[in-house]
Design an enzyme around this catalytic site. Structure first.
Site, PDB file in Angstrom:
ATOM      1  N   LYS A 208       0.812  -1.274  -0.008  1.00  0.00           N
ATOM      2  CA  LYS A 208       0.141   0.016  -0.070  1.00  0.00           C
ATOM      3  C   LYS A 208       0.865   1.196   0.240  1.00  0.00           C
ATOM      4  CE  LYS A 208      -3.411   2.152   2.835  1.00  0.00           C
ATOM      5  NZ  LYS A 208      -4.552   2.347   3.748  1.00  0.00           N
ATOM      6  N   GLU A 214      10.393  -4.818   4.795  1.00  0.00           N
ATOM      7  CA  GLU A 214      10.422  -6.190   4.469  1.00  0.00           C
ATOM      8  C   GLU A 214      10.057  -6.189   2.860  1.00  0.00           C
ATOM      9  OE1 GLU A 214       8.949  -4.911   6.916  1.00  0.00           O
ATOM     10  OE2 GLU A 214       8.728  -6.375   8.519  1.00  0.00           O
ATOM     11  N   GLY A 270      -4.853  -1.828   4.849  1.00  0.00           N
ATOM     12  CA  GLY A 270      -3.969  -3.040   4.533  1.00  0.00           C
ATOM     13  C   GLY A 270      -4.841  -4.503   4.864  1.00  0.00           C
ATOM     14  N   ARG A 271      -5.386  -4.579   5.992  1.00  0.00           N
ATOM     15  CA  ARG A 271      -5.887  -5.864   6.368  1.00  0.00           C
ATOM     16  C   ARG A 271      -7.328  -5.946   5.779  1.00  0.00           C
ATOM     17  NH1 ARG A 271      -4.808  -2.355  10.467  1.00  0.00           N
ATOM     18  NH2 ARG A 271      -6.406  -1.582  11.795  1.00  0.00           N
ATOM     19  N   GLU A 356      -4.918  -6.772  14.537  1.00  0.00           N
ATOM     20  CA  GLU A 356      -4.251  -5.334  14.343  1.00  0.00           C
ATOM     21  C   GLU A 356      -5.492  -4.282  14.432  1.00  0.00           C
ATOM     22  OE1 GLU A 356      -2.507  -4.029  10.461  1.00  0.00           O
ATOM     23  OE2 GLU A 356      -0.645  -4.426  11.359  1.00  0.00           O
ATOM     24  N   HIS A 387      -5.242 -33.270  17.726  1.00  0.00           N
ATOM     25  CA  HIS A 387      -4.308 -34.190  18.167  1.00  0.00           C
ATOM     26  C   HIS A 387      -3.145 -33.409  18.619  1.00  0.00           C
ATOM     27  CE1 HIS A 387      -6.207 -37.777  16.757  1.00  0.00           C
ATOM     28  NE2 HIS A 387      -6.676 -36.981  15.771  1.00  0.00           N
ATOM     29  N   LYS A 507       9.285  -0.814  14.213  1.00  0.00           N
ATOM     30  CA  LYS A 507       9.756  -0.422  12.873  1.00  0.00           C
ATOM     31  C   LYS A 507      10.938   0.692  13.124  1.00  0.00           C
ATOM     32  CE  LYS A 507       5.672  -0.906  10.024  1.00  0.00           C
ATOM     33  NZ  LYS A 507       4.809  -0.241   9.272  1.00  0.00           N
TER      34      LYS A 507
HETATM   35  O1  F6P Z   1       3.017  -2.978   9.714  1.00  0.00           O
HETATM   36  C1  F6P Z   1       1.703  -3.073   9.606  1.00  0.00           C
HETATM   37  C2  F6P Z   1       1.297  -2.678   8.387  1.00  0.00           C
HETATM   38  O2  F6P Z   1       0.953  -1.467   8.059  1.00  0.00           O
HETATM   39  C3  F6P Z   1      -0.111  -3.418   7.927  1.00  0.00           C
HETATM   40  O3  F6P Z   1      -1.079  -2.863   8.398  1.00  0.00           O
HETATM   41  C4  F6P Z   1       0.100  -3.717   6.693  1.00  0.00           C
HETATM   42  O4  F6P Z   1      -0.843  -4.709   6.276  1.00  0.00           O
HETATM   43  C5  F6P Z   1       1.499  -4.169   6.185  1.00  0.00           C
HETATM   44  O5  F6P Z   1       2.141  -3.421   7.304  1.00  0.00           O
HETATM   45  C6  F6P Z   1       1.973  -3.907   4.905  1.00  0.00           C
HETATM   46  O6  F6P Z   1       1.926  -2.560   4.543  1.00  0.00           O
HETATM   47  P1  F6P Z   1       2.364  -2.261   2.953  1.00  0.00           P
HETATM   48  O7  F6P Z   1       1.065  -2.627   2.159  1.00  0.00           O
HETATM   49  O8  F6P Z   1       2.185  -0.745   3.138  1.00  0.00           O
HETATM   50  O9  F6P Z   1       3.613  -2.783   2.459  1.00  0.00           O
END
Ligand code: F6P
Length: 543
Positions: A208, A214, A270-271, A356, A387, A507
């Site tokens: 987003k 990452e 995002g979620r 979240e 199990h 972060k």
């Molecule tokens: O760190 C949390 C977050 O902001 C989530 O809410 C989001 O889904 C995820 O990181 C990834 O964010 P992006 O789509 O901006 O890379």
């Protein structure tokens, strides 16, 4: 204090008093008193059937919970969300994931623009692109068609796509390979690409913000990997990389042509984004038509949530039951137990959606709250969990409400498997609710010394969510059910379910620590003595 405004509400006080009377009541008694309970406390909506009879509730409980929802203004809050009010107050954003699945021609105005038109324009662009890739018309840099799709993203830009891909594998283009890279641990990328041919591989960089550490680290490794495998010609990027983002500037800085970018908007959290362009990998896997069916399923549940009265509103009921167990019984967790192997990533997906969204410690106006907010969600597909951790659910000292999910039809019937699977989910819910008394254990001839060990107290609540079969439409309905249950809980708790400030501190600290680990000279460390020591030890041993 806003805190007092919830716990001081008449409906809350009434629920407290009611809980004190009801807490000792056993589900055995509730069922014995009402022969029709198992049929009465059920609900059918948007193609899903919910049996909520095995919950520790009476008609009075339900009435009081609905009263609480009314006192908290749930209906007005639902309307505000659908209308596009800026209910994400800390980010000053509208919350309009419901517009992502509104049918063509619908109208949701935001700042003078009908966002549904924009949504359908992007869906159209996605469909055209997917058709080209799936037909082989879209060629890689060396002229070969795309056979592998790698989604690079994390959190909402990964969990929804991977969950949906796994859930809908049966409907996917089997000749194509789909992989998902999320972790900054390089192994994730290495394993996902080790057997892929760069000439036939398309990367979808899903972010987003297009700034997430990452994802950007993985995206750079992907670009290097692809260029190395394709002879180093930078022009190759255009044929092997597309982006899904709200940030066109960053996308083009990365080197992806914005013509190959699929947009969405800041009003999609995002979620809550798996049905936006973030679902591009899903559409590539199942095709635009099936993706449309998934959206239709979401929309059916949206309409039910928007219009049904609270007492017969499935997400509202589920949300209120969560409040009941979390705030009155003190249940800290909820297990989600799909009896469907294709839903193996569904609990992981729900963890972000629920925690979240509702893992918050202040109300909308920033007042510290003293009541519990989100439960911890966790789970595994049945029967595997039986199990391992079910022992604790049956006989442990903690109350763990369970959501079971079952399907009447197997997608690929195999001998007796499905009947056996369903017998197990029904048995688990029955065993949890009714247990086995000491007398019943004795009657089986159990030695006295073992009787206590073999007693099941029962009275452990569960929901049973039943659907016909797992298909795109059903998946949409199911996800929307949980989205709106989360909304209901957040509305009662008076929190912002749509921000996520809790991820920021870690972060920022990571950004500070990275150069301290990588720098050539010994850094001057200003952390606490534990963190300083760990950094020094790592620096001394890292290579
Ligand atoms: O760190 C949390 C977050 O902001 C989530 O809410 C989001 O889904 C995820 O990181 C990834 O964010 P992006 O789509 O901006 O890379």
């Amino acid at each position: 204090m806003a805190e007092a405004s919830l716990t001081g509400r008449p409906a809350w006080k009434a629920l407290e008093a009611h809980y004190a009377k009801l807490k000792g009541l056993h589900l055995r008694e509730l069922f014995a008193q009402d022969a029709g309970r198992g049929e009465r406390l059920t609900l059918e909506a948007a193609g899903l059937f919910l049996d909520y009879s095995k919950n520790r509730v009476t008609d009075e409980t339900l009435k009081l919970l609905v009263g609480l929802a009314e006192e908290c203004g749930l209906k007005a809050k639902i309307d505000a969300m659908f209308r596009g009010d800026r209910i994400n107050v800390t980010e000053n954003r509208a919350v309009l994931h419901t517009a992502l699945r509104a049918p063509k021609g619908a109208k949701v105005m935001l700042d003078g623009v009908n966002v549904v038109d924009e949504v359908h324009a992007v869906l159209g662009k996605m469909a055209t692109f997917c058709a080209k890739v799936r037909s082989g018309e879209w060629k890689g840099h060396t002229g070969r068609p795309i056979r592998n799709v790698v989604n690079v993203g994390i959190g909402g830009s990964d969990l929804g796509p991977v969950m949906a891909y796994e859930a809908l594998r049966e409907y996917s283009r089997r000749e194509m390979t789909f992989r998902f890279v999320s972790n900054v641990d390089g192994i994730d990328f290495v394993e996902a690409t080790r057997d892929l041919d760069p000439a036939e591989t398309l990367f979808i960089i899903s972010s987003k913000t297009f700034t997430t550490l990452e994802t950007m680290t993985n995206a750079e490794s992907a670009r290097e990997w692809a260029l190395k495998g394709l002879g180093g010609d930078k022009k190759a990027v255009a044929r092997h990389f597309v982006a899904v983002s709200t940030n066109a500037e960053k996308v083009s800085e990365f080197g992806i042509d914005t013509a190959n970018m699929f947009g969405f908007w800041d009003w999609v959290g995002g979620r809550y984004s798996m049905d936006s362009a973030i679902g591009l990998s899903t559409m590539l896997a199942i095709g635009p038509e099936k993706f449309g069916e998934m959206l239709a399923g979401f929309h059916e549940m949206d309409e039910h949530f928007r219009t049904a009265p609270p007492a017969s509103n499935m997400p509202v009921l589920m949300g209120l039951l969560s409040v009941w167990y979390g705030n009155f019984f003190g249940a800290a967790t909820t297990a989600v137990l799909p009896y469907e192997q294709y839903l193996k990533r569904f609990p992981a997906y729900l963890q972000q959606l629920t925690m979240e969204s509702n893992g918050k410690h202040v109300t909308l106006d920033g007042a510290e709250i003293a009541y519990q907010t989100s439960a911890i969600y966790w789970g595994e597909p049945g029967t595997n969990g039986q199990h391992s951790f079910y022992q604790l659910i049956h006989q442990g000292t903690k109350l763990i409400p369970c959501d079971f999910v079952m399907f009447n039809k197997a997608l690929t019937p195999l001998g007796r498997h499905h009947d056996i699977l369903i017998a197990n989910v029904l048995a688990q819910a029955e065993a949890l609710a009714f247990g086995k008394t000491a007398d019943e254990v004795r009657k089986e001839g159990t030695k006295e010394a073992l009787v206590a060990h073999r007693v099941f107290h029962g009275n452990r609540p569960s929901n049973m969510i039943v659907a016909e079969k797992l298909d795109p439409r059903t998946l949409g309905r199911l996800v929307a059910l949980y989205e709106h249950s989360v909304f209901t809980q957040g509305a009662i708790w008076d929190i912002d379910s749509f921000d996520q400030w809790g991820v920021e501190l870690g972060k920022a600290l990571a950004q500070r620590i990275i150069p301290e680990l990588e720098g050539a000279g010994e850094p001057r460390l200003g952390h606490d003595s534990s963190t300083n020591n760990l950094i020094r030890r790592y620096r001394g041993r890292r290579r």
